[in-house]
Design an enzyme around this catalytic site. Structure first.
Site, PDB file in Angstrom:
ATOM      1  CD  GLU A 274       2.282   0.551  -6.894  1.00 45.56           C
ATOM      2  OE1 GLU A 274       2.610   1.712  -7.242  1.00 45.56           O
ATOM      3  OE2 GLU A 274       2.050   0.242  -5.719  1.00 45.56           O
TER       4      GLU A 274
ATOM      5  N   GLY B 111       0.483   6.102   3.116  1.00 41.17           N
ATOM      6  CA  GLY B 111      -0.848   6.091   2.502  1.00 41.17           C
ATOM      7  C   GLY B 111      -1.121   7.329   1.673  1.00 41.17           C
TER       8      GLY B 111
ATOM      9  CG  ASP C 126      -2.781   5.230  -5.191  1.00 39.63           C
ATOM     10  OD1 ASP C 126      -3.915   5.603  -4.829  1.00 39.63           O
ATOM     11  OD2 ASP C 126      -2.157   4.309  -4.634  1.00 39.63           O
TER      12      ASP C 126
ATOM     13  CD  GLU D   9      -9.129   5.081   0.588  1.00 37.56           C
ATOM     14  OE1 GLU D   9      -8.530   4.895  -0.501  1.00 37.56           O
ATOM     15  OE2 GLU D   9      -9.153   6.161   1.175  1.00 37.56           O
ATOM     16  CG  HIS D  10      -9.665  -0.853   0.060  1.00 38.07           C
ATOM     17  ND1 HIS D  10      -8.651  -1.695  -0.335  1.00 38.07           N
ATOM     18  CD2 HIS D  10      -9.200  -0.160   1.119  1.00 38.07           C
ATOM     19  CE1 HIS D  10      -7.617  -1.538   0.487  1.00 38.07           C
ATOM     20  NE2 HIS D  10      -7.926  -0.606   1.361  1.00 38.07           N
ATOM     21  CB  THR D  11     -14.328   1.929  -4.698  1.00 47.35           C
ATOM     22  OG1 THR D  11     -13.611   3.159  -4.624  1.00 47.35           O
ATOM     23  CG2 THR D  11     -15.251   1.813  -3.494  1.00 47.35           C
ATOM     24  CG  ASP D  12      -8.403   1.746  -6.810  1.00 50.13           C
ATOM     25  OD1 ASP D  12      -8.580   0.738  -6.075  1.00 50.13           O
ATOM     26  OD2 ASP D  12      -7.299   2.330  -6.913  1.00 50.13           O
TER      27      ASP D  12
ATOM     28  CB  SER E 292       5.678   7.837  -1.299  1.00 53.01           C
ATOM     29  OG  SER E 292       5.468   6.520  -0.821  1.00 53.01           O
ATOM     30  CB  SER E 293       4.894   3.776  -4.655  1.00 55.29           C
ATOM     31  OG  SER E 293       3.564   3.595  -4.291  1.00 55.29           O
TER      32      SER E 293
HETATM   33  C1  GLA Z   1      -3.776   1.887  -2.418  1.00 57.45           C
HETATM   34  C2  GLA Z   1      -3.830   1.433  -3.871  1.00 57.45           C
HETATM   35  C3  GLA Z   1      -5.016   2.082  -4.608  1.00 57.45           C
HETATM   36  C4  GLA Z   1      -6.307   1.893  -3.837  1.00 57.45           C
HETATM   37  C5  GLA Z   1      -6.137   2.259  -2.368  1.00 57.45           C
HETATM   38  C6  GLA Z   1      -7.348   1.949  -1.553  1.00 57.45           C
HETATM   39  O1  GLA Z   1      -3.490   3.239  -2.345  1.00 57.45           O
HETATM   40  O2  GLA Z   1      -2.625   1.759  -4.521  1.00 57.45           O
HETATM   41  O3  GLA Z   1      -5.101   1.589  -5.911  1.00 57.45           O
HETATM   42  O4  GLA Z   1      -6.786   0.589  -3.984  1.00 57.45           O
HETATM   43  O5  GLA Z   1      -5.026   1.605  -1.784  1.00 57.45           O
HETATM   44  O6  GLA Z   1      -8.419   2.743  -1.935  1.00 57.45           O
END
Ligand code: GLA
Length: 391
Positions: free
Chosen positions: A161, A125, A173, A35-38, A128-129
């Site tokens: 986005e 989370g 996502d 999470e929060h690594t992309d 959806s988008s």
């Molecule tokens: C959101 C962002 C993703 C990712 C996550 C955290 O979903 O759209 O790109 O950064 O937060 O992992």
């Protein structure tokens, strides 16, 4: 024809009269870990899910887009050639952005009437988008007579986005939504956008639990985390020119630079480095069916997101703490950007129904809030169906 395509075709006829030419369907996603690594070009481990968005479209020849949201009972009309990123992104930006991205990529959509039916809870989370963007890029490409590979659809959806909605999200996502595989999670390398499909063990299911707290990735906190990391990365790059992104960093190197960067940047980067390692270890644990290790990694991820990245909230912490005390729970953590939304829980299949009930009760007892706790199935990526030959 698939049921979703028949439903989309009917929804189109009800909305506009006449027949749609194409339908597309794309899932939300749940992220197991990473999470929060992309946006640090690291690893993530998401799956597309069976909560999905479907769209149906009929071409127009006048370059006009007319898009109706069945969820909001609202419609937006725009001239394709005039699309420019709006100062503030509301739902219209999310449905128009994909067509802007297609146009920027030189893919000529002739104009269209489109219905959108989003089945992924908004702001939860579960992306959806991304499901909306991916479905619309796919249907837009079909209207332009193009058969784009899923990864290209994901790239354009992310571009929408980033560039149209002004949200600096990473690749996870849209990649999960576009490239998912039924019964599998994707171990995705966000540097190369290559991925391995990893089967979910039959003994476990994925459960998502909604805190009811709504977040927006478009809010300032998500972008702030990136700025805090960037401050630390400037120090890192000056010391180690071979480190391009946090993904290339080790804890040893980061610790050596701790005194030279703001404390908050150090903690943010510590999350990025350790989470990347946890993500790769979780893939191995999942393949081995090693629940004890997987559970520890999910707990470590949540803890790191709460303490170092500071993207959890009281309600998510309560959901995670309650979940791990319920029989059959292998592990739990927040999923997605955080600040609210859902937790992901890996649960023994035979205990899933009882787990969902117990977690909903525990959450209500502790917060007074209702919650939706449900099993989600790892599902296929985007698909497009031709409903009738184009004139
Ligand atoms: C959101 C962002 C993703 C990712 C996550 C955290 O979903 O759209 O790109 O950064 O937060 O992992």
């Amino acid at each position: 024809m698939a049921t979703w395509a028949q439903q989309a075709a009917r929804e189109f006829t009800d909305a506009f009269g006449g027949e749609a030419a194409f339908a597309a369907d794309a899932g939300g996603r749940v992220n197991l870990i990473g999470e929060h690594t992309d946006y640090h070009e690291g690893f993530v481990f998401p799956a597309a899910i069976d909560l999905r968005t479907r769209v149906a479209a009929r071409p127009r020849t006048d370059g006009v887009l007319r898009i109706r949201s069945l969820n909001l009972s609202e419609e937006v009309e725009a001239v394709l050639a005039d699309l420019v990123p709006p100062p503030v992104a509301d739902w219209r930006a999310y449905v128009l952005g994909p067509f802007w991205a297609l146009r920027e990529a030189g893919i000529a959509v002739p104009g269209a009437d489109i219905v959108v039916n989003g089945g992924v809870p908004f702001g939860g989370g579960l992306s959806s988008s991304a499901s909306i963007e991916v479905a619309l890029v796919a249907v837009g490409a079909a209207l332009a007579g193009r058969d784009l590979p899923a990864i290209e659809i994901a790239r354009l959806a992310r571009r929408a986005e980033n560039g149209f909605c002004n949200v600096p999200c990473g690749a996870m996502d849209q990649m999960a939504s576009a490239c998912g595989k039924e019964g599998h999670a994707l171990l995705l390398d966000c540097r190369t956008l290559t991925f391995e499909t990893v089967p979910m063990p039959a003994a476990w299911v994925l459960v998502v639990a909604d805190s009811g707290v709504r977040h927006a990735v478009a809010g300032p906190e998500y972008a702030n985390r990136q700025k805090e990391c960037a401050q630390g990365m400037a120090v890192v790059r000056a010391a180690f020119p071979d480190v391009a992104m946090a993904r290339d960093l080790t804890m040893e190197r980061l610790d050596g630079l701790k005194a030279r960067m703001p404390e908050v940047s150090y903690r943010r980067l510590r999350h990025a480095v350790t989470e990347n390692d946890r993500c790769l270890a979780a893939r191995d644990a999942l393949v081995r069916g090693d629940g004890a290790t997987l559970g520890r990694l999910l707990a470590g991820s949540h803890e790191s997101l709460a303490r170092d990245y500071e993207v959890s909230c009281a309600e998510l912490d309560i959901l995670v703490a309650a979940a791990v005390g319920i029989r059959g729970c292998v592990g739990a953590r927040l999923t997605g950007a955080g600040f609210g939304g859902n937790t992901v829980n890996v649960v023994e299949a035979g205990e899933a129904a009882a787990f969902c009930d117990a977690l909903a009760r525990a959450y209500h007892d502790r917060t007074g809030r209702p919650t939706t706790v449900r099993v989600v199935r790892p599902a296929a990526g985007v698909s497009v169906t031709c409903l009738r030959p184009m004139q």
